[in-house]
Design an enzyme around this catalytic site. Sequence first.
Site, PDB file in Angstrom:
ATOM      1  N   ASP A 201     -21.354 -44.132 -18.180  1.00  0.00           N
ATOM      2  CA  ASP A 201     -20.317 -45.060 -17.688  1.00  0.00           C
ATOM      3  C   ASP A 201     -19.534 -45.597 -18.966  1.00  0.00           C
ATOM      4  O   ASP A 201     -19.983 -46.107 -19.919  1.00  0.00           O
ATOM      5  CB  ASP A 201     -21.036 -46.083 -17.034  1.00  0.00           C
ATOM      6  CG  ASP A 201     -20.343 -46.563 -15.748  1.00  0.00           C
ATOM      7  OD1 ASP A 201     -19.063 -46.146 -15.581  1.00  0.00           O
ATOM      8  OD2 ASP A 201     -20.784 -47.270 -14.948  1.00  0.00           O
TER       9      ASP A 201
ATOM     10  N   ASP B 283       8.389   5.629   7.807  1.00  0.00           N
ATOM     11  CA  ASP B 283       8.608   4.463   7.194  1.00  0.00           C
ATOM     12  C   ASP B 283      10.084   4.058   7.147  1.00  0.00           C
ATOM     13  O   ASP B 283      10.798   4.422   8.285  1.00  0.00           O
ATOM     14  CB  ASP B 283       8.024   4.806   5.680  1.00  0.00           C
ATOM     15  CG  ASP B 283       7.657   3.720   4.704  1.00  0.00           C
ATOM     16  OD1 ASP B 283       8.580   2.834   4.373  1.00  0.00           O
ATOM     17  OD2 ASP B 283       6.472   3.471   4.622  1.00  0.00           O
ATOM     18  N   ASP B 284      10.640   3.245   6.287  1.00  0.00           N
ATOM     19  CA  ASP B 284      11.810   2.739   5.921  1.00  0.00           C
ATOM     20  C   ASP B 284      13.168   3.833   6.336  1.00  0.00           C
ATOM     21  O   ASP B 284      12.917   5.057   6.007  1.00  0.00           O
ATOM     22  CB  ASP B 284      11.843   2.237   4.594  1.00  0.00           C
ATOM     23  CG  ASP B 284      13.137   1.318   4.486  1.00  0.00           C
ATOM     24  OD1 ASP B 284      13.887   0.843   5.357  1.00  0.00           O
ATOM     25  OD2 ASP B 284      13.042   0.584   3.205  1.00  0.00           O
TER      26      ASP B 284
ATOM     27  N   ARG C 292      16.321  -6.691  -4.617  1.00  0.00           N
ATOM     28  CA  ARG C 292      16.544  -5.473  -3.448  1.00  0.00           C
ATOM     29  C   ARG C 292      17.477  -5.433  -2.707  1.00  0.00           C
ATOM     30  O   ARG C 292      17.564  -5.119  -1.610  1.00  0.00           O
ATOM     31  CB  ARG C 292      14.988  -5.296  -3.058  1.00  0.00           C
ATOM     32  CG  ARG C 292      14.783  -3.720  -2.713  1.00  0.00           C
ATOM     33  CD  ARG C 292      13.870  -3.158  -1.813  1.00  0.00           C
ATOM     34  NE  ARG C 292      13.043  -1.857  -2.033  1.00  0.00           N
ATOM     35  CZ  ARG C 292      12.784  -1.359  -0.964  1.00  0.00           C
ATOM     36  NH1 ARG C 292      12.576  -2.008   0.261  1.00  0.00           N
ATOM     37  NH2 ARG C 292      12.482   0.022  -0.726  1.00  0.00           N
TER      38      ARG C 292
ATOM     39  N   LYS D  51       3.771  -0.819  10.384  1.00  0.00           N
ATOM     40  CA  LYS D  51       3.724  -1.227   9.024  1.00  0.00           C
ATOM     41  C   LYS D  51       4.685  -2.315   8.655  1.00  0.00           C
ATOM     42  O   LYS D  51       5.834  -2.208   8.716  1.00  0.00           O
ATOM     43  CB  LYS D  51       3.870  -0.097   8.286  1.00  0.00           C
ATOM     44  CG  LYS D  51       3.946  -0.603   6.634  1.00  0.00           C
ATOM     45  CD  LYS D  51       4.153   0.937   5.925  1.00  0.00           C
ATOM     46  CE  LYS D  51       4.386   0.528   4.394  1.00  0.00           C
ATOM     47  NZ  LYS D  51       4.642   1.880   3.619  1.00  0.00           N
ATOM     48  N   TRP D  52       4.066  -3.682   8.574  1.00  0.00           N
ATOM     49  CA  TRP D  52       4.980  -4.694   8.444  1.00  0.00           C
ATOM     50  C   TRP D  52       5.038  -4.919   6.941  1.00  0.00           C
ATOM     51  O   TRP D  52       4.253  -5.522   6.282  1.00  0.00           O
ATOM     52  CB  TRP D  52       4.146  -5.908   9.184  1.00  0.00           C
ATOM     53  CG  TRP D  52       5.005  -7.470   9.179  1.00  0.00           C
ATOM     54  CD1 TRP D  52       5.450  -7.978   7.906  1.00  0.00           C
ATOM     55  CD2 TRP D  52       5.295  -8.045  10.099  1.00  0.00           C
ATOM     56  NE1 TRP D  52       5.819  -9.072   8.350  1.00  0.00           N
ATOM     57  CE2 TRP D  52       5.868  -9.211   9.585  1.00  0.00           C
ATOM     58  CE3 TRP D  52       5.151  -7.996  11.434  1.00  0.00           C
ATOM     59  CZ2 TRP D  52       6.276 -10.079  10.504  1.00  0.00           C
ATOM     60  CZ3 TRP D  52       5.420  -8.872  12.420  1.00  0.00           C
ATOM     61  CH2 TRP D  52       6.311 -10.192  11.916  1.00  0.00           C
ATOM     62  N   ASP D  53       6.346  -4.907   6.534  1.00  0.00           N
ATOM     63  CA  ASP D  53       6.362  -4.928   4.977  1.00  0.00           C
ATOM     64  C   ASP D  53       7.100  -6.249   4.666  1.00  0.00           C
ATOM     65  O   ASP D  53       7.802  -6.943   5.518  1.00  0.00           O
ATOM     66  CB  ASP D  53       7.511  -3.676   4.405  1.00  0.00           C
ATOM     67  CG  ASP D  53       7.319  -3.392   3.169  1.00  0.00           C
ATOM     68  OD1 ASP D  53       6.803  -3.916   2.389  1.00  0.00           O
ATOM     69  OD2 ASP D  53       7.763  -1.982   2.865  1.00  0.00           O
TER      70      ASP D  53
ATOM     71  N   ASN E 259       9.547  -7.289   1.057  1.00  0.00           N
ATOM     72  CA  ASN E 259       9.894  -6.685  -0.149  1.00  0.00           C
ATOM     73  C   ASN E 259      10.573  -7.553  -1.281  1.00  0.00           C
ATOM     74  O   ASN E 259      11.315  -7.214  -2.123  1.00  0.00           O
ATOM     75  CB  ASN E 259      10.637  -5.391  -0.278  1.00  0.00           C
ATOM     76  CG  ASN E 259       9.762  -4.298   0.300  1.00  0.00           C
ATOM     77  OD1 ASN E 259       8.902  -3.951  -0.395  1.00  0.00           O
ATOM     78  ND2 ASN E 259       9.845  -3.744   1.662  1.00  0.00           N
TER      79      ASN E 259
ATOM     80  N   CYS F  86       1.808  -5.120   4.259  1.00  0.00           N
ATOM     81  CA  CYS F  86       2.391  -4.562   3.154  1.00  0.00           C
ATOM     82  C   CYS F  86       3.536  -5.568   2.517  1.00  0.00           C
ATOM     83  O   CYS F  86       4.259  -6.075   3.186  1.00  0.00           O
ATOM     84  CB  CYS F  86       3.182  -3.269   3.213  1.00  0.00           C
ATOM     85  SG  CYS F  86       3.946  -2.483   2.034  1.00  0.00           S
TER      86      CYS F  86
ATOM     87  N   ASP G  98       1.977   0.187  -4.299  1.00  0.00           N
ATOM     88  CA  ASP G  98       2.956   1.333  -4.251  1.00  0.00           C
ATOM     89  C   ASP G  98       2.617   2.434  -5.348  1.00  0.00           C
ATOM     90  O   ASP G  98       3.336   3.314  -5.151  1.00  0.00           O
ATOM     91  CB  ASP G  98       4.430   0.776  -4.359  1.00  0.00           C
ATOM     92  CG  ASP G  98       5.050   0.243  -2.930  1.00  0.00           C
ATOM     93  OD1 ASP G  98       4.400   0.574  -2.165  1.00  0.00           O
ATOM     94  OD2 ASP G  98       5.988  -0.355  -3.222  1.00  0.00           O
TER      95      ASP G  98
HETATM   96  C1  DGJ Z   1       7.685  -0.901   0.020  1.00  0.00           C
HETATM   97  C2  DGJ Z   1       6.413  -0.252   0.366  1.00  0.00           C
HETATM   98  O1  DGJ Z   1       5.486  -0.842  -0.126  1.00  0.00           O
HETATM   99  C3  DGJ Z   1       6.583   1.222   0.547  1.00  0.00           C
HETATM  100  O2  DGJ Z   1       5.322   1.618   1.042  1.00  0.00           O
HETATM  101  C4  DGJ Z   1       7.620   1.619   1.547  1.00  0.00           C
HETATM  102  O3  DGJ Z   1       7.251   1.305   2.870  1.00  0.00           O
HETATM  103  C5  DGJ Z   1       9.031   0.758   1.154  1.00  0.00           C
HETATM  104  N1  DGJ Z   1       8.781  -0.647   0.883  1.00  0.00           N
HETATM  105  C6  DGJ Z   1      10.078   1.184   2.025  1.00  0.00           C
HETATM  106  O4  DGJ Z   1      11.177   0.254   1.628  1.00  0.00           O
END
Ligand code: DGJ
Length: 729
Positions: free
Chosen positions: A70, A357-358, A434, A467-469, A471, A516, A538
Site C-alpha cells: 500500500d 467458387d466465385d 479488390r 462457402k461464405w467469403d 474479401n 472464408c 489462400d
Molecule cells: C478468396 C478465397 O479465399 C478464395 O478461396 C476464393 O474463393 C476467392 N476469394 C474468390 O474470389
Amino acid sequence: MTSPTPTPSPPLATRSVEIDEASGTVVLRGPASCYVLRVDRSAGTVLHVHWGAPLPLDDAVALPVWADHDNSFAGRWDGVEEYPVEGGARFGAPALEVRFADGSSPVEPRVDAVSTPGEGHLVVLLRDRVRPLAWELHYRLPSGGDVLERWTVFRHTGAPGDAPILLTRYASAHWPLPHRTGWRLGAVHGGWAAESRWERTGLAAGETVLGSRRGHTGHQAGPWVSLDAGDAGEEHGEVWMVALATSGSWRITAQRTAAGRVGVLAAEGHEGIEGELGPGLCHTTPVSTALYAAGGFGAASRAFHTYLRQHVLPHPHEVRPVLYNSWEATGFDVSEENQLALATRAAALGAELFVVDDGWFGGRDGDRAGLGDWSPHPHRFPRGLRPLADEVHRLGMAFGLWVEPEMVNVDSELYREHPEWVVHLPDRTATELRHQLVLDFARPEVTDWAYAWLRQLVADNSVDFLKWDFNRSFTEAGAHAGGPAARQVHVTHAHGVHRVLDRLRADFPRLRIESCAGGGGRVDPGILARTDQVWPSDNTDAVDRLAIHHGFSQAYPAQVMSAWVTDSPNPLTRRTVPLRFRFHCAMAGVLGIGGDLTRWTRHELAEAADLVRLYKDIRPVVQHGRLHRLLSPGDGPMTAVQFVDDGADRSVVLVWRPSTRFGPTGTALRLRGLETEARYRDEDTGAEWSGAALLAFGLPLPDLPQGDHASAAVRLRRVGWAGRREQGQ
Ligand code: DGJ
C-alpha cells in the site's frame, strides 16, 4: 485424549461452483483445475485468488489475495481484480470505462448480489454506488471440462428520460494469472496467405495488445492467446489459454504490472469503439473462454478442441466430406461446361461435395463487377444453376456454391439501386479494396435482403453447402445513423452476419457452411458456432501449409480445417511438390481438392483416387480424434502429427520432411496417447509393436523416402493386449 472422527472431504470434482459465504470465496471447479475468486463486499470488488491445479475449498478459503504493498503511487489490487473498472486507486488497463453525461468517467463499484442461476453458473452483480449503472459478471463452467466461460452484462438502471451512458471500454472478462515469473505470451500472427504463424515471446512489462481494427477477426492475429511461465513444452508444464468469441474488431490485452502480476483482458471492438447505453437498456458482451492445462501446449490445445466440439461446433459428430472447389482451376471463368468436366473427374476421384467458387453470378467476369447481383451469370449459366446442381447430385456429390453476401462492387445493379447500404461515409472517399465496398450488416434492411436472396438461392438450387467469403477489411466505416455509436459498426456488422447465418441454419438444417475471409481472415469461436469448417488460408502450398496448420491447430481442431490439394507448381509460391506430399499435408484436416483435374495425368488421377480412399479410411480418427503434435515445423527437418481416436483403438501418424538436411535423419518417431499394454499393428506393412515401444522408443520409419518432400501416412490399429489378441484379429 480423543480426536474427532475425520469427515471425508468430498471428492474434488463433485460440485462445479462451491461458495464459502463467510469469506466470500468461490471455487469454480473443473475435473483438473480450479478458479478461485473472493467477493470482497467491504472493498466493493471481486478479487482473484487462484487459477490452476485443483485445491480443496478449505485451502481456497484460507489463501491470501496477492495485493501490492500500500503506498500512494500504487493500485493495491492492480492485476488481481476480476473486473477492474476505471475509478479509485486503479492504474492498470480497465475492463470497464464509461463516460457519464457530465463527461466524467470514474466508477465506484459495490457488490450487490452473488447468485448461482444454474449448474456451473455464477453471477456477481455490481453497481455504481451513485450513478445508474449495474454490471453482472457471469462465470460458467460447461459440464465435463476445465474451460471456463465469462461474459458481462451492463444495465442502465436509470429512469426513462435519463441521459445515456457511453461505454468506452467494456471487456468480456479480465483473467488474472497466478504468481509466476518468466511469463511468455503465445499467439498466432500473419497476413493474407500467411496466416496462423505461431509464436511465443517473453511478455513485456506494461500492456501488450493484440487485435483487429478491421471489422473482421483478421489474418494478422487470432482472438486467443496462451500464457506460460517460460517452462512449458508441447507435452509438459502449465499453460493458460484465453479466447474471445467475436467475429468483428477485437482486442486482447496482456498486462504485466511492475509488481509482476499478469492478467489478460478480452474485449470486443478496438479502442475508440464506443457503445451508448440508454436508460432501461442492457448490453451483453461476447463470451470469453479460458482454460488451465497442466500438460503443456498439447494438452491445452486438446482441451480447447474438446470444448469446441462439446459446446460450440454445430455438428461435431459428423464426418466432413471430401470436397472439390473450382477456384484454383477455373478462377472467375466458370461455366456449366467446365464445371461439369471438373465435377465428373472429381466424382471419379471420390469427392463427395462439389463447390462452384466465385464467378457464377451477375456480371462477374473478374473482380471489378457483379458483387451484389446474386442471380446466375446470363452467359455462363444461361439455363441457371439448377442443371449443374442436378448433375452434381446425379454424380453422387453434394452441391456447393461460393457467396460473398457482405460485399458490393460499385459496378453492380445493387450499388446503383442502394448506394446508401455501404458502411462508407457519404462525405468521405470510399476506399475500394479488390474493387469492392462493404455492405452495412448492422442495418436490418441489408441483412433482410441478404437473408432473402440466400434463402431463395439455397431453396431453388438444392444447395447443400455455402462457402461464405469476405474479401476486404473495413475503411471509412460508420453506421449511417451516426451519433456516438457510429463506429460500432466494426462490431455490429459481425453481429448481423451471425444473425443471417443463424436464420439460414434454422431454415435449412442440412445446409453446411464454410467460413472464408480471403483465406483465414475470420476464424474465431464466434463464427465456428455457426459454420462447419473454415478456409484457413489462400496459400495452398503444402510446405507453407505445414506451418499454417501447426498454428491453426493450437486452438482449433482438424475437423474444421479445410485443406485442398492443388496443382504443382503451386500458383502462389511456384514450388513443385509431389502429389503424395500434397495429399498427406491436406489429410491433416478436412481434405479437399482444388487443382485443375482436366490437366492431371491418368497416373496422377489414379494416385489421387487411392489417396482419397486412404483419407476416407483415416478421417474419423483425424477429424474426431485427439491431436498430438509430435514434431513442429522449424524444430528440425521433419514435422509430424498424430491423431488418436477415443479408446486408443486406432491412431494415424502423418509425417513430412519438406527438405532433407545433413543426410539421413531420425528413424523413429516417439508417439503419444497410446495404451502401454496394448499391441498395435501397422495396417499397411503388418508390422506390430507394443504401445510401450511406440511411446518409449518410437515408431520406426524405414519407408520414409530419402530426399526432399518425403512424407508418409501410417495407420495403426490396436490388435490386442500384451499376451492376448483382440477378437477377430
Ligand atoms: C478468396 C478465397 O479465399 C478464395 O478461396 C476464393 O474463393 C476467392 N476469394 C474468390 O474470389
